[in-house]
Design an enzyme around this catalytic site. Structure first.
Site, mmCIF file in Angstrom:
data_model
loop_
_atom_site.group_PDB
_atom_site.id
_atom_site.type_symbol
_atom_site.label_atom_id
_atom_site.label_comp_id
_atom_site.label_asym_id
_atom_site.label_seq_id
_atom_site.Cartn_x
_atom_site.Cartn_y
_atom_site.Cartn_z
ATOM 1 N N SER A 186 0.839 -1.205 0.000
ATOM 2 C CA SER A 186 0.000 0.000 0.000
ATOM 3 C C SER A 186 0.874 1.254 0.000
ATOM 4 O O SER A 186 1.618 1.515 0.951
ATOM 5 C CB SER A 186 -0.905 0.002 1.234
ATOM 6 O OG SER A 186 -1.560 1.242 1.294
ATOM 7 N N HIS A 195 -1.130 -1.162 -4.387
ATOM 8 C CA HIS A 195 -2.408 -0.837 -3.750
ATOM 9 C C HIS A 195 -2.434 0.671 -3.506
ATOM 10 O O HIS A 195 -1.553 1.234 -2.840
ATOM 11 C CB HIS A 195 -2.563 -1.596 -2.436
ATOM 12 C CG HIS A 195 -3.897 -1.415 -1.782
ATOM 13 N ND1 HIS A 195 -5.021 -2.123 -2.168
ATOM 14 C CD2 HIS A 195 -4.296 -0.591 -0.786
ATOM 15 C CE1 HIS A 195 -6.055 -1.752 -1.421
ATOM 16 N NE2 HIS A 195 -5.650 -0.805 -0.585
ATOM 17 N N ASP A 204 -4.634 3.858 -2.114
ATOM 18 C CA ASP A 204 -5.757 4.255 -1.254
ATOM 19 C C ASP A 204 -6.165 5.690 -1.536
ATOM 20 O O ASP A 204 -5.399 6.615 -1.262
ATOM 21 C CB ASP A 204 -5.341 4.136 0.214
ATOM 22 C CG ASP A 204 -5.183 2.695 0.649
ATOM 23 O OD1 ASP A 204 -6.145 1.927 0.481
ATOM 24 O OD2 ASP A 204 -4.108 2.347 1.167
ATOM 25 N N MET A 253 -8.732 8.573 -0.439
ATOM 26 C CA MET A 253 -9.650 8.939 0.661
ATOM 27 C C MET A 253 -10.132 10.366 0.468
ATOM 28 O O MET A 253 -9.341 11.228 0.077
ATOM 29 C CB MET A 253 -8.916 8.855 1.993
ATOM 30 C CG MET A 253 -8.282 7.511 2.250
ATOM 31 S SD MET A 253 -7.363 7.557 3.804
ATOM 32 C CE MET A 253 -6.642 5.920 3.796
ATOM 33 N N HIS A 267 -8.223 1.492 -4.400
ATOM 34 C CA HIS A 267 -9.216 1.316 -3.327
ATOM 35 C C HIS A 267 -9.819 2.687 -3.031
ATOM 36 O O HIS A 267 -9.169 3.548 -2.437
ATOM 37 C CB HIS A 267 -8.480 0.737 -2.103
ATOM 38 C CG HIS A 267 -9.309 0.584 -0.879
ATOM 39 N ND1 HIS A 267 -8.769 0.326 0.361
ATOM 40 C CD2 HIS A 267 -10.657 0.646 -0.680
ATOM 41 C CE1 HIS A 267 -9.729 0.241 1.266
ATOM 42 N NE2 HIS A 267 -10.889 0.441 0.656
ATOM 43 N N MET A 270 -12.012 5.078 -1.046
ATOM 44 C CA MET A 270 -12.731 5.305 0.209
ATOM 45 C C MET A 270 -13.379 6.678 0.080
ATOM 46 O O MET A 270 -13.001 7.635 0.755
ATOM 47 C CB MET A 270 -11.745 5.240 1.384
ATOM 48 C CG MET A 270 -11.382 3.811 1.755
ATOM 49 S SD MET A 270 -9.828 3.713 2.665
ATOM 50 C CE MET A 270 -8.699 3.607 1.290
ATOM 51 N N MET A 322 -11.968 -5.402 4.908
ATOM 52 C CA MET A 322 -11.184 -4.467 5.717
ATOM 53 C C MET A 322 -10.910 -5.108 7.076
ATOM 54 O O MET A 322 -11.837 -5.455 7.809
ATOM 55 C CB MET A 322 -11.940 -3.149 5.920
ATOM 56 C CG MET A 322 -12.099 -2.300 4.667
ATOM 57 S SD MET A 322 -10.570 -1.952 3.770
ATOM 58 C CE MET A 322 -9.580 -1.136 5.018
ATOM 59 N N ASP A 339 -7.141 -6.182 3.788
ATOM 60 C CA ASP A 339 -6.520 -4.856 3.840
ATOM 61 C C ASP A 339 -6.518 -4.298 5.255
ATOM 62 O O ASP A 339 -7.575 -3.991 5.812
ATOM 63 C CB ASP A 339 -7.286 -3.919 2.890
ATOM 64 C CG ASP A 339 -6.604 -2.572 2.737
ATOM 65 O OD1 ASP A 339 -5.496 -2.403 3.262
ATOM 66 O OD2 ASP A 339 -7.202 -1.699 2.078
HETATM 67 C C1 DX5 Z 1 -6.572 1.739 5.275
HETATM 68 C C2 DX5 Z 1 -6.048 1.419 3.904
HETATM 69 C C3 DX5 Z 1 -4.981 0.407 3.872
HETATM 70 C C4 DX5 Z 1 -3.721 0.801 4.592
HETATM 71 C C5 DX5 Z 1 -3.056 -0.436 5.083
HETATM 72 O O1 DX5 Z 1 -7.689 2.523 5.150
HETATM 73 O O2 DX5 Z 1 -7.093 0.950 3.075
HETATM 74 O O3 DX5 Z 1 -4.678 0.015 2.541
HETATM 75 O O4 DX5 Z 1 -2.826 1.523 3.790
HETATM 76 O O5 DX5 Z 1 -1.984 -0.078 5.873
HETATM 77 P P1 DX5 Z 1 -1.381 -1.051 6.993
HETATM 78 O O6 DX5 Z 1 -0.874 -2.262 6.281
HETATM 79 O O7 DX5 Z 1 -0.294 -0.204 7.596
HETATM 80 O O8 DX5 Z 1 -2.476 -1.363 7.947
HETATM 81 ZN ZN ZN Z 2 -6.623 0.041 1.092
#
Ligand code: DX5
Ligand code: ZN
Length: 215
Positions: free
Chosen positions: A8, A33, A35, A37, A66, A68, A137, A175
């Site tokens: 990620s 990956h 993220d 947000m 991903h 969010m 999650m 994740d």
């Molecule tokens: C959280 C993200 C994850 C995050 C995982 O909202 O979707 O992808 O980056 O990070 P770790 O592996 O540090 O929990």
């Molecule tokens: Zn993620």
């Protein structure tokens, strides 16, 4: 099929994104990956379209995006144009999930659905055949570096059962909080893709930790 590892980027060094992207290219990782947000669906803002475009210039492996964000339909074409191979939306953020998934596929991407820790696997009973990847999650979305929620193992087993029931090809992605202490049990329960942020990027040797999860 061997497990796929998706580091990620949220945990990467944003001042050295080219370096960290190249590290993933030359490692045993399978996907990037990413993220995204919005500060509304989750209480944090990560990075947006220009940053993803910069990563994409150097990335030589599929981009697993991903989202969010609320109302993700607004950005499906944008992420297709940015080169996303898999686009995952949150179950909790979609009023018309079936329509959203069809739109993702019509743009040439694989369609993923992420479930928050409180959302039951049974919520997917009527839609599992339309999903290419379910992202369970294992932390509350919004931040890296949180602790793994133990109930995830049970959810992975339930999802595996549902997938088998429909003879579906859907992949199970985990994740949040994935480390060397839980990866083998996750795989034993049926996980196909492991996302790892902190465990990879906070390590002295990130490529070594990717290799370990892959082994
Ligand atoms: C959280 C993200 C994850 C995050 C995982 O909202 O979707 O992808 O980056 O990070 P770790 O592996 O540090 O929990
Ligand atoms: Zn993620």
């Amino acid at each position: 099929m061997s497990v796929k590892i998706a580091p990620s980027i949220l945990a990467a060094d944003f001042a050295n994104l080219e370096r960290d992207t190249k590290m993933i290219n030359s490692s045993e990782a399978d996907w990037f990956h990413i993220d995204i947000m919005d500060g509304v669906f989750v209480p944090n803002i990560s990075f947006g379209i220009p940053v993803l475009a910069a990563i994409q210039k150097h990335a030589k492996k599929p981009l697993d995006v991903h989202l969010m964000i609320i109302d993700p339909d607004r950005y499906i074409e944008t992420f297709a144009d940015l080169g996303a191979a898999i686009l995952t939306v949150h179950y909790e953020a979609c009023d018309h999930l079936h329509r959203t998934l069809q739109k993702i596929k019509s743009c040439g991407m694989k369609a993923g659905v992420a479930l928050n820790p409180h959302t039951p696997i049974a919520s997917l009973d009527s839609i599992i055949q339309d999903i290419d990847l379910v992202c369970i999650m294992s932390v509350n979305p919004g931040f890296g570096g949180q602790s793994f929620i133990e109930n995830t193992f049970e959810k992975v087993k339930q999802l595996k059962k549902l997938i088998n029931q429909y003879s579906s090809e859907c992949l199970i992605e985990i994740d949040g909080g994935v480390t060397n202490t839980n990866y083998s049990e996750l795989i034993a329960c049926g996980a196909n893709v492991l996302v790892a942020g902190s465990y990879v990027f906070k390590a002295e040797n990130p490529a070594e930790n990717i290799k370990l999860l892959k082994s």
